[in-house]
Design a protein around this motif. Structure first.
Motif, PDB file in Angstrom:
ATOM      1  N   LEU A   1       0.846  -1.195   0.000  1.00 38.00           N
ATOM      2  CA  LEU A   1       0.000   0.000   0.000  1.00 38.00           C
ATOM      3  C   LEU A   1       0.881   1.243   0.000  1.00 38.00           C
ATOM      4  O   LEU A   1       1.959   1.251   0.568  1.00 38.00           O
ATOM      5  N   GLY A   2       0.421   2.267  -0.633  1.00 39.51           N
ATOM      6  CA  GLY A   2       1.169   3.516  -0.696  1.00 39.51           C
ATOM      7  C   GLY A   2       2.038   3.610  -1.925  1.00 39.51           C
ATOM      8  O   GLY A   2       2.061   4.633  -2.591  1.00 39.51           O
ATOM      9  N   THR A   3       2.764   2.532  -2.242  1.00 34.28           N
ATOM     10  CA  THR A   3       3.649   2.563  -3.412  1.00 34.28           C
ATOM     11  C   THR A   3       3.096   1.762  -4.579  1.00 34.28           C
ATOM     12  O   THR A   3       3.552   1.920  -5.699  1.00 34.28           O
ATOM     13  N   ASP A   4       2.147   0.873  -4.326  1.00 33.69           N
ATOM     14  CA  ASP A   4       1.588  -0.046  -5.326  1.00 33.69           C
ATOM     15  C   ASP A   4       2.668  -0.952  -5.920  1.00 33.69           C
ATOM     16  O   ASP A   4       2.526  -1.470  -7.014  1.00 33.69           O
ATOM     17  N   THR A   5       3.757  -1.166  -5.185  1.00 31.49           N
ATOM     18  CA  THR A   5       4.842  -2.036  -5.635  1.00 31.49           C
ATOM     19  C   THR A   5       4.432  -3.487  -5.460  1.00 31.49           C
ATOM     20  O   THR A   5       3.954  -3.884  -4.391  1.00 31.49           O
ATOM     21  N   LEU A   6       4.632  -4.291  -6.490  1.00 29.14           N
ATOM     22  CA  LEU A   6       4.331  -5.712  -6.420  1.00 29.14           C
ATOM     23  C   LEU A   6       5.264  -6.390  -5.423  1.00 29.14           C
ATOM     24  O   LEU A   6       6.484  -6.246  -5.504  1.00 29.14           O
ATOM     25  N   VAL A   7       4.703  -7.106  -4.452  1.00 31.37           N
ATOM     26  CA  VAL A   7       5.522  -7.812  -3.458  1.00 31.37           C
ATOM     27  C   VAL A   7       5.257  -9.309  -3.443  1.00 31.37           C
ATOM     28  O   VAL A   7       5.922 -10.046  -2.723  1.00 31.37           O
ATOM     29  N   GLY A   8       4.284  -9.782  -4.229  1.00 31.55           N
ATOM     30  CA  GLY A   8       4.031 -11.223  -4.259  1.00 31.55           C
ATOM     31  C   GLY A   8       2.713 -11.564  -4.905  1.00 31.55           C
ATOM     32  O   GLY A   8       2.109 -10.759  -5.611  1.00 31.55           O
ATOM     33  N   LEU A   9       2.304 -12.778  -4.640  1.00 32.57           N
ATOM     34  CA  LEU A   9       1.038 -13.282  -5.157  1.00 32.57           C
ATOM     35  C   LEU A   9       0.320 -14.016  -4.048  1.00 32.57           C
ATOM     36  O   LEU A   9       0.921 -14.424  -3.054  1.00 32.57           O
ATOM     37  N   ALA A  10      -0.988 -14.169  -4.201  1.00 29.16           N
ATOM     38  CA  ALA A  10      -1.804 -14.873  -3.214  1.00 29.16           C
ATOM     39  C   ALA A  10      -3.010 -15.453  -3.923  1.00 29.16           C
ATOM     40  O   ALA A  10      -3.369 -15.010  -5.019  1.00 29.16           O
ATOM     41  N   GLY A  11      -3.620 -16.433  -3.301  1.00 26.00           N
ATOM     42  CA  GLY A  11      -4.795 -17.014  -3.911  1.00 26.00           C
ATOM     43  C   GLY A  11      -5.665 -17.763  -2.931  1.00 26.00           C
ATOM     44  O   GLY A  11      -5.230 -18.163  -1.848  1.00 26.00           O
ATOM     45  N   VAL A  12      -6.899 -17.902  -3.344  1.00 24.07           N
ATOM     46  CA  VAL A  12      -7.872 -18.755  -2.671  1.00 24.07           C
ATOM     47  C   VAL A  12      -8.194 -19.828  -3.692  1.00 24.07           C
ATOM     48  O   VAL A  12      -8.558 -19.524  -4.823  1.00 24.07           O
ATOM     49  N   TRP A  13      -8.012 -21.087  -3.318  1.00 25.55           N
ATOM     50  CA  TRP A  13      -8.182 -22.172  -4.283  1.00 25.55           C
ATOM     51  C   TRP A  13      -8.982 -23.314  -3.658  1.00 25.55           C
ATOM     52  O   TRP A  13      -9.175 -23.342  -2.446  1.00 25.55           O
ATOM     53  N   GLY A  14      -9.452 -24.187  -4.513  1.00 26.95           N
ATOM     54  CA  GLY A  14     -10.265 -25.303  -4.031  1.00 26.95           C
ATOM     55  C   GLY A  14     -11.554 -24.809  -3.404  1.00 26.95           C
ATOM     56  O   GLY A  14     -12.068 -25.407  -2.459  1.00 26.95           O
ATOM     57  N   ILE A  15     -12.097 -23.718  -3.948  1.00 30.52           N
ATOM     58  CA  ILE A  15     -13.329 -23.163  -3.387  1.00 30.52           C
ATOM     59  C   ILE A  15     -14.457 -24.158  -3.602  1.00 30.52           C
ATOM     60  O   ILE A  15     -14.745 -24.572  -4.727  1.00 30.52           O
ATOM     61  N   ASP A  16     -15.077 -24.564  -2.509  1.00 29.09           N
ATOM     62  CA  ASP A  16     -16.169 -25.534  -2.521  1.00 29.09           C
ATOM     63  C   ASP A  16     -17.407 -24.827  -1.981  1.00 29.09           C
ATOM     64  O   ASP A  16     -17.504 -24.575  -0.779  1.00 29.09           O
TER      65      ASP A  16
END
Length: 179
Positions: A66-81
């Motif tokens: 936040l603040g810089t909008d610099t990419l720092v990684g990835l995340a996900g929600v998976w196997g949504i049932d």
């Protein structure tokens, strides 16, 4: 964008792909530890081959500071049932972003997405038992260790134990009120 305290979760942009490619996807050991399948090289190109837009059981985010909008990684929600109202969480931080408290913020923000936005009842984190950073982040948010899967992960020539952590919506909401 879904905002945490330090990070934001937003859609994956085309300009994220080269950074994720060089710092996460093509890191053989990191990829082998996090993917749950053998590492394969990812070719450079305009589209992120790991972004799955047409699978409703997977939601992928880019993690930005936040603040810089610099990419720092990835995340996900998976196997949504949707029947059982459950899903799994995962994340990967770029090397320069580790150790800054982003992991806990990402896990908490993913919980907000899962519980408040999607109306899920249970979230689960499956991680290698020696992934101390992920375990700390999960426990700080309120996840409970539910078990160990012995020799469940084949990583770079050896079997490693996996740990399973779970969190229910009411537990997360109760912990949020106590802070």
């Amino acid at each position: 964008m879904l905002r945490g305290e330090k990070i934001g979760l937003r859609a994956r942009h085309a300009e994220d792909h080269p950074i994720l490619l060089s710092e996460l996807y093509n890191d053989v050991e990191l990829s082998a530890r996090s993917e749950g399948r053998p590492w394969r090289p990812v070719a450079p190109g305009p589209k992120d081959p790991k972004a799955i837009d047409d699978d409703p059981s997977i939601v992928q985010f880019s993690v930005v500071e936040l603040g810089t909008d610099t990419l720092v990684g990835l995340a996900g929600v998976w196997g949504i049932d949707l029947h059982h109202r459950s899903a799994h969480l995962g994340l990967g931080l770029l090397g320069a972003a580790r150790g800054k408290g982003y992991g806990t913020d990402v896990v908490n923000t993913l919980c907000r997405y899962g519980f408040d936005v999607r109306g899920l009842h249970r979230l689960q984190i499956d991680t290698l038992a020696d992934n101390h950073a992920m375990i700390r982040a999960a426990e700080r948010v309120g996840f409970v260790r539910e078990g160990v899967l012995r020799s469940a992960g084949w990583v770079m020539g050896e079997f490693l134990d996996a740990a399973v952590y779970g969190l229910l919506a009411e537990e997360w909401r109760s912990a949020e009120r106590q802070e």
